[in-house]
Design an enzyme around this catalytic site. Structure first.
Site, PDB file in Angstrom:
ATOM      1  N   SER A  67      10.035   3.276  43.200  1.00  0.00           N
ATOM      2  CA  SER A  67      10.027   2.077  42.354  1.00  0.00           C
ATOM      3  C   SER A  67      11.329   1.935  41.572  1.00  0.00           C
ATOM      4  O   SER A  67      11.874   0.830  41.443  1.00  0.00           O
ATOM      5  CB  SER A  67       8.836   2.112  41.389  1.00  0.00           C
ATOM      6  OG  SER A  67       7.614   2.061  42.084  1.00  0.00           O
ATOM      7  N   GLY A 284       3.905  -0.622  48.193  1.00  0.00           N
ATOM      8  CA  GLY A 284       3.386  -0.724  46.827  1.00  0.00           C
ATOM      9  C   GLY A 284       4.402  -0.294  45.790  1.00  0.00           C
ATOM     10  O   GLY A 284       4.516  -0.902  44.718  1.00  0.00           O
ATOM     11  N   ASP A 285       5.164   0.762  46.107  1.00  0.00           N
ATOM     12  CA  ASP A 285       6.213   1.227  45.194  1.00  0.00           C
ATOM     13  C   ASP A 285       7.285   0.152  45.025  1.00  0.00           C
ATOM     14  O   ASP A 285       7.795  -0.072  43.922  1.00  0.00           O
ATOM     15  CB  ASP A 285       6.855   2.507  45.726  1.00  0.00           C
ATOM     16  CG  ASP A 285       5.843   3.593  46.016  1.00  0.00           C
ATOM     17  OD1 ASP A 285       4.761   3.573  45.408  1.00  0.00           O
ATOM     18  OD2 ASP A 285       6.145   4.469  46.847  1.00  0.00           O
ATOM     19  N   ALA A 286       7.633  -0.505  46.143  1.00  0.00           N
ATOM     20  CA  ALA A 286       8.647  -1.561  46.095  1.00  0.00           C
ATOM     21  C   ALA A 286       8.150  -2.750  45.286  1.00  0.00           C
ATOM     22  O   ALA A 286       8.924  -3.391  44.558  1.00  0.00           O
ATOM     23  CB  ALA A 286       9.017  -2.003  47.511  1.00  0.00           C
ATOM     24  N   GLY A 289       8.701  -1.785  41.757  1.00  0.00           N
ATOM     25  CA  GLY A 289      10.128  -1.845  41.448  1.00  0.00           C
ATOM     26  C   GLY A 289      10.611  -3.260  41.232  1.00  0.00           C
ATOM     27  O   GLY A 289      11.354  -3.549  40.279  1.00  0.00           O
TER      28      GLY A 289
END
Length: 330
Positions: A67, A284-286, A289
């Site tokens: 992220s 999901g992390d992106a 972020g």
């Protein structure tokens, strides 16, 4: 305007070892399709097998580090992001530091002398990923590192006891504090740590699978209703009344759920033809972020969601949690 060091991430740094494999590989190591699990003895051999028999890509991973890397890419402001975590003194640790630096993130790693760098086998089948995480050194962060003046100045850590110290500091100094449910195994096996810090959290992120596990371990019996789970998390008592808690739950191709003020809003994601899907690892992390890149610019929630959807859309069209040189978001 975002300034140097405005966004700090604290979490488990794992070197992602990503490769396209087949279902036979997953079956041999007893990994379910689209799984996200902790490694045990039966999984140890899969890391070497992937590294020697498959065309692997190494990236600096772990939910929070992903992220932060995406947020830095979206912001395009030098030095605006920082990441803290624990790695081993080995070749994977050196690869982690190199990846972090290339992403433009200020990395402050505690290096454990006796434990190898944490890794995550990212097994890609048909564009969908299965995660097998071997935390290793990521689980060995020491509070002594946190107490160094140059590190405490960053207000960062990863171990549960120091995590709470930073959460309390954020509440006392009126700073925005966020957490990601990150993985079902964290909701299941680190429930007490999550429960202790949740009163200090202003934004909670997660996906629908993690939300359901959170509901299950708390005995809410609402696993089928992700919107209700998001509302329950948003209503969890807060240590500080300075700001409300907002819960943001992604659901893959389905709308993003945002719960705040006792209400739920749904936001559509960017549609993508199936033939353009390469790898869902880090989606999901992106999203988080991208969301954070606009949050630090004090943009409204709608813009944060739009940026999150953009970041996720870019990442799933590439192999691993990687991105082009420049974002095309406005």
């Amino acid at each position: 305007m975002a300034t140097e060091g405005i966004l700090l991430g604290m979490g488990n740094p794992l070197l992602d070892i990503s490769a396209v494999v087949d279902e036979e590989f997953l079956n041999r190591y007893d990994v379910k399709f689209n799984d996200a699990i902790l490694a045990d003895e039966k999984h140890i051999g899969m890391y070497d097998e992937m590294a020697t028999k498959y065309n692997v890509v190494y990236t600096a991973g772990g939910a929070t580090q992903n992220s932060i890397r995406v947020a830095q890419w979206m912001l395009q402001i030098p030095g605006s992001t920082t990441f803290i975590g624990c790695i081993g003194k080995d070749k994977f640790g050196e690869e982690m530091k190199r990846n972090c630096k290339l992403a433009g993130v200020n990395g402050y790693y505690y290096e454990d002398e006796s434990t190898p760098t944490g890794t995550c086998a990212v097994c890609i089948v048909g564009g969908e990923r299965s995660h097998v995480a071997n935390l290793s050194a990521a689980n060995c962060y020491k509070s002594e590192h946190l107490k160094r003046p140059e590190i405490w100045a960053l207000e960062g850590q990863v171990s549960p006891d120091s995590f709470l110290l930073v959460a309390e500091h954020a509440a006392a100094s009126n700073k925005v504090f966020m957490t990601n449910l990150s993985a079902t195994y964290l909701c299941e096996f680190f429930r007490d740590a999550q429960d202790k810090v949740l009163p200090y959290v202003d934004f909670v992120f997660g996906n629908e699978t993690e939300a359901r596990m959170f509901s299950k371990v708390h005995g809410w019996e609402t696993e089928k209703n992700v919107e209700e789970i998001a509302l329950k998390i948003s209503r969890w008592p807060k240590a500080s009344g300075a700001r409300k808690r907002i819960t943001v739950i992604t659901q893959g191709a389905d709308p993003v759920i945002v719960a705040e003020d006792g209400k739920v809003k749904l936001f559509p994601v960017i549609s993508l033809p199936k033939e353009n899907l390469v790898d869902t690892n880090g989606a999901g992390d992106a999203f988080v972020g991208g969301f954070l890149s606009q949050l630090v610019l004090e943009k409204p929630i709608e813009d944060c969601i739009r940026a999150g959807c953009y970041g996720a859309n870019v990442i799933i069209q590439r192999f691993g949690c990687t991105f082009p040189e420049k974002p095309h978001f406005s």
